[in-house]
Motif scaffolding. Structure first.
Motif, mmCIF file in Angstrom:
data_model
loop_
_atom_site.group_PDB
_atom_site.id
_atom_site.type_symbol
_atom_site.label_atom_id
_atom_site.label_comp_id
_atom_site.label_asym_id
_atom_site.label_seq_id
_atom_site.Cartn_x
_atom_site.Cartn_y
_atom_site.Cartn_z
ATOM 1 N N ALA A 30 -66.331 61.676 90.668
ATOM 2 C CA ALA A 30 -65.992 60.273 90.447
ATOM 3 C C ALA A 30 -66.535 59.400 91.574
ATOM 4 O O ALA A 30 -67.025 58.290 91.332
ATOM 5 N N GLU A 31 -66.458 59.889 92.803
ATOM 6 C CA GLU A 31 -66.972 59.125 93.950
ATOM 7 C C GLU A 31 -68.484 58.962 93.868
ATOM 8 O O GLU A 31 -69.018 57.884 94.140
ATOM 9 N N ARG A 32 -69.185 60.019 93.490
ATOM 10 C CA ARG A 32 -70.641 59.935 93.388
ATOM 11 C C ARG A 32 -71.062 58.956 92.294
ATOM 12 O O ARG A 32 -72.027 58.211 92.448
ATOM 13 N N PHE A 33 -70.313 58.957 91.194
ATOM 14 C CA PHE A 33 -70.642 58.034 90.111
ATOM 15 C C PHE A 33 -70.425 56.592 90.554
ATOM 16 O O PHE A 33 -71.247 55.705 90.277
ATOM 17 N N LYS A 34 -69.337 56.353 91.284
ATOM 18 C CA LYS A 34 -69.065 54.996 91.776
ATOM 19 C C LYS A 34 -70.144 54.556 92.757
ATOM 20 O O LYS A 34 -70.619 53.411 92.718
ATOM 21 N N SER A 35 -70.555 55.458 93.633
ATOM 22 C CA SER A 35 -71.608 55.129 94.601
ATOM 23 C C SER A 35 -72.917 54.810 93.888
ATOM 24 O O SER A 35 -73.642 53.888 94.281
ATOM 25 N N MET A 36 -73.220 55.581 92.844
ATOM 26 C CA MET A 36 -74.439 55.324 92.083
ATOM 27 C C MET A 36 -74.401 53.939 91.442
ATOM 28 O O MET A 36 -75.371 53.189 91.463
ATOM 29 N N ASP B 165 -72.648 51.323 92.415
ATOM 30 C CA ASP B 165 -72.747 50.299 93.456
ATOM 31 C C ASP B 165 -74.183 50.160 93.946
ATOM 32 O O ASP B 165 -74.670 49.046 94.164
ATOM 33 N N ARG B 166 -74.849 51.303 94.130
ATOM 34 C CA ARG B 166 -76.232 51.270 94.616
ATOM 35 C C ARG B 166 -77.149 50.553 93.628
ATOM 36 O O ARG B 166 -77.962 49.709 94.007
#
Length: 674
Positions: A630-636, A638-639
């Motif tokens: 979930a964190e990686r998806f959110k970071s993606m 945002d990026r």
């Protein structure tokens, strides 16, 4: 194509026009029951597709016509004359028994027919459409388009026998401005006259038990809280109007003591007490109120609306023998749910009431025969219902008790147009019940439009949540490892275990079913492309215990009421979190416990955050890998949002490349079979 789309193809969409086929320039003949001049219905199966000739092309079917007329068609009005998917020009040809040839180069339409009157009538019809089209000289001066004129023209015609030009009913001044207020008043008056001819309707059959009536407000609140935190309210509260909501019951006798034969049928089912939704819904529905029931699957919603429907039907002022049609109509999204409701109805023998299940894929002739033989309750899918209404097999003006079961699912499947069409044909003073597992905006709008001051009964929270009687297990793995994992699970199944394995695609379900069968494990497969008889047999086999494993798509995520399913396995994670909740609800039913196992791959990272919320609400273990996903998806996200913002600032326009929420940065990635 999804399973619900396949259900439509198999017969559940006959009331809805299909898209225009540009390849052969013909409209797909899914609209049945046109009428010829004698008034007899002609099936679309016996009518060849109509082909409109191209410029300079002549028809070569060898048929000659005695009369012919030409009419000029401006190039900007050709599309309007043809109509969406060819519907308008096909209507003209069918209504007047003529053939219309369009020549786009010369800008003319040639009307050919065997009688002068038919050709003349078709000519007048076409002329009317051209004169009232956009930019025509008859457009109203207030800026309203010719489409409004067409709409009011079609509204005012009193039948298919009216010919274009019979516009005496249209209130229009010499300048062409339509008096909409006068027309609305006239329409309201005509609707009132139409419904005034129907027999008087009785809806209140509730005699409140003294023990229930004497409850204090504190005792009522305690009962609702103990019954899975029931909340009750007038969802569209009117000012200066008391809520006047009946108190809940906790015994069957408190509702049905006046109906001993029905009470005896309830006792035969060995129920100990009403379920939470039943305890509050029965007093509301017996009192004749409209109701919206929001509850998870497997909570007794079907019985909550079914028993009051039987009482409502039996005790109307007009004897059943003198009524012109059925009183109860149940609309369901899928065949499986419709059949499940029919099965539930047949458990309760009350005053010889008959029910029929009408659905696409079933034997149409047999269904029609049962309906014509006389039934009190019709359970159906929207497409087949509209088909039989247009065929004049079912007359819904006799319906006085309407149930929209799994309304959220029906809207998800795109059935809203069919539902609204049916609702307009049913008497407005009917009693309406709507059940749903969620409360999305579309369901709210439908309720606000077609229900009368409804009471909403919500069991648990309005927030999406999975049933707490199911243990939810999350396993993160590569796609290629899924088959080996499912094979290990099947090998270790206990003697009393039963499992439903959900796949994302029909081909995936077929492949998995075939491979497990080749491995020596008995299983059945169910999805939208399977024959209806095969689907019914698969459900019968898993219910009886003849097989222990059912491979399915989301066609089985709702409507399957198999009480002893011990495991649900999400071989492919569903496309949205709502379907996950419904899949999980296939186990842990009727007070039992169950286990849900979900195989999660990197392609499912878009739903990780919502899945975590569901797990936390049910106090389930959340794997650390799922939180990281979930964190990686959110970071993606945002990026990419930052990249898009910088690109817009530099070029002054939108340069967002977007992303595939469920597919990761590289799309679908692996191409493994499993």
């Amino acid at each position: 194509m999804s399973d619900w789309e396949e259900d439509w193809d198999n017969g559940d969409s006959k009331a809805t026009s299909k898209p225009y086929n540009k390849r052969n320039n013909a409209k797909d003949n899914s609209i049945s029951n046109r009428s010829d001049e004698s008034g007899r219905h002609r099936s679309s199966e016996n009518r060849a597709p109509i082909r409109y000739p191209q410029a300079g092309e002549k028809r070569s079917n060898g048929q000659r016509h005695k009369h012919s007329e030409k009419i000029e068609v401006p190039s900007d009005l050709v599309g309007m004359l043809i109509g969406r998917g060819g519907a308008n020009i096909q209507r003209i040809q069918n209504d007047y028994n003529v053939r219309v040839d369009l020549d786009k180069e010369s800008g003319t339409a040639t009307i050919n027919g065997n009688t002068e009157q038919n050709v003349k009538d078709a000519y007048n019809d076409i002329e009317h459409h051209l004169n009232n089209g956009p930019g025509s000289r008859y457009n109203s001066k207030d800026g309203s388009s010719g489409h409004q004129s067409n709409a009011i023209y079609n509204f005012q015609l009193k039948g298919r026998n009216n010919k274009p030009g019979d516009t005496d009913d249209i209130e229009m001044d010499p300048s062409g401005v339509i008096d909409w207020e006068a027309l609305n008043k006239k329409a309201k008056k005509e609707r009132a006259a139409r419904w005034s001819k129907l027999p008087e309707l009785r809806k209140d059959f509730y005699n409140e038990d003294p023990e229930v009536a004497n409850l204090t407000p504190r005792e009522v609140a305690r009962l609702r809280e103990e019954n899975n935190n029931i909340t009750v309210s007038r969802v569209f509260q009117q000012e200066n109007v008391s809520e006047n909501i009946p108190n809940p019951v906790w015994k069957f006798e408190q509702c049905f003591s006046a109906y001993p034969d029905l009470l005896e049928e309830i006792y035969k089912q060995d129920f100990r007490k009403p379920s939470p939704i039943q305890s509050q819904a029965w007093p509301i529905l017996l009192k004749g109120e409209d109701m919206i029931g929001i509850a998870q699957t497997g909570t007794g919603k079907t019985l909550a609306f079914l028993l009051p429907a039987m009482i409502h039907t039996e005790y109307q002022l007009t004897p059943r023998s003198q009524r012109k049609g059925p009183n109860v109509l149940v609309l369901a999204p899928t065949r499986e749910l419709a059949l499940q409701i029919e099965k539930e109805v047949n458990k309760y023998s009350f005053r010889g009431m008959k029910a029929v299940c009408v659905y696409g894929g079933g034997n149409r002739r047999e269904q029609i025969s049962v309906v014509k033989g006389g039934v009190e309750i019709i359970i159906c899918t929207p497409g087949r219902l509209n088909d039989l209404i247009e065929a004049e097999v079912i007359d819904v003006t006799s319906i006085t008790y309407l149930i929209l079961d799994e309304a959220d699912r029906m809207l998800d499947m795109g059935f809203e147009p069919q539902i609204r069409k049916v609702l307009l044909d049913i008497r407005p003073d009917r009693q309406t019940v709507m059940t749903s597992a969620t409360w999305p905006p579309g369901v709210r709008r439908l309720a606000q439009s077609y229900m009368s001051n409804p009471i909403q009964v919500c069991v648990g929270s309005l927030d999406l949540a999975a049933t707490h009687t199911v243990k939810q297990v999350i396993e993160i793995m590569d796609d290629g490892d899924k088959f080996y994992k499912i094979r290990e699970f099947v090998r270790n199944m206990g003697k009393d275990d039963k499992a439903i394995v959900f796949c994302g695609k029909k081909t995936r379900a077929d492949d998995l079913s075939s491979d497990l069968t080749l491995e020596g494990y008995m299983c059945a497969c169910i999805h939208g492309s399977r024959e209806q008889s095969d689907r019914e047999q698969a459900i019968a086999d898993i219910t009886s215990g003849h097989i222990k494993l059912l491979i399915a798509t989301d066609v089985a995520s709702r409507g399957l009421d198999i009480e002893d399913i011990t495991h649900v396995i999400n071989f492919d994670f569903p496309r949205n979190i709502e379907e996950y909740v419904h899949r999980v609800g296939r186990t842990g039913r009727a007070g039992r416990s169950g286990t849900s196992i979900s195989f999660i791959t990197r392609e499912d990272w878009g739903v990780a955050k919502e899945l975590i919320s569901i797990l936390e609400e049910a106090d389930q273990e959340v794997p650390i890998d799922l939180r990281n996903m979930a964190e990686r998806f959110k970071s993606m996200k945002d990026r990419r949002a930052n990249e898009s913002s910088k690109f817009n600032d530099r070029d002054g326009n939108s340069g967002s490349r977007g992303y595939r929420g469920g597919g990761g940065a590289g799309g679908r990635g692996r191409r493994d079979r499993y």
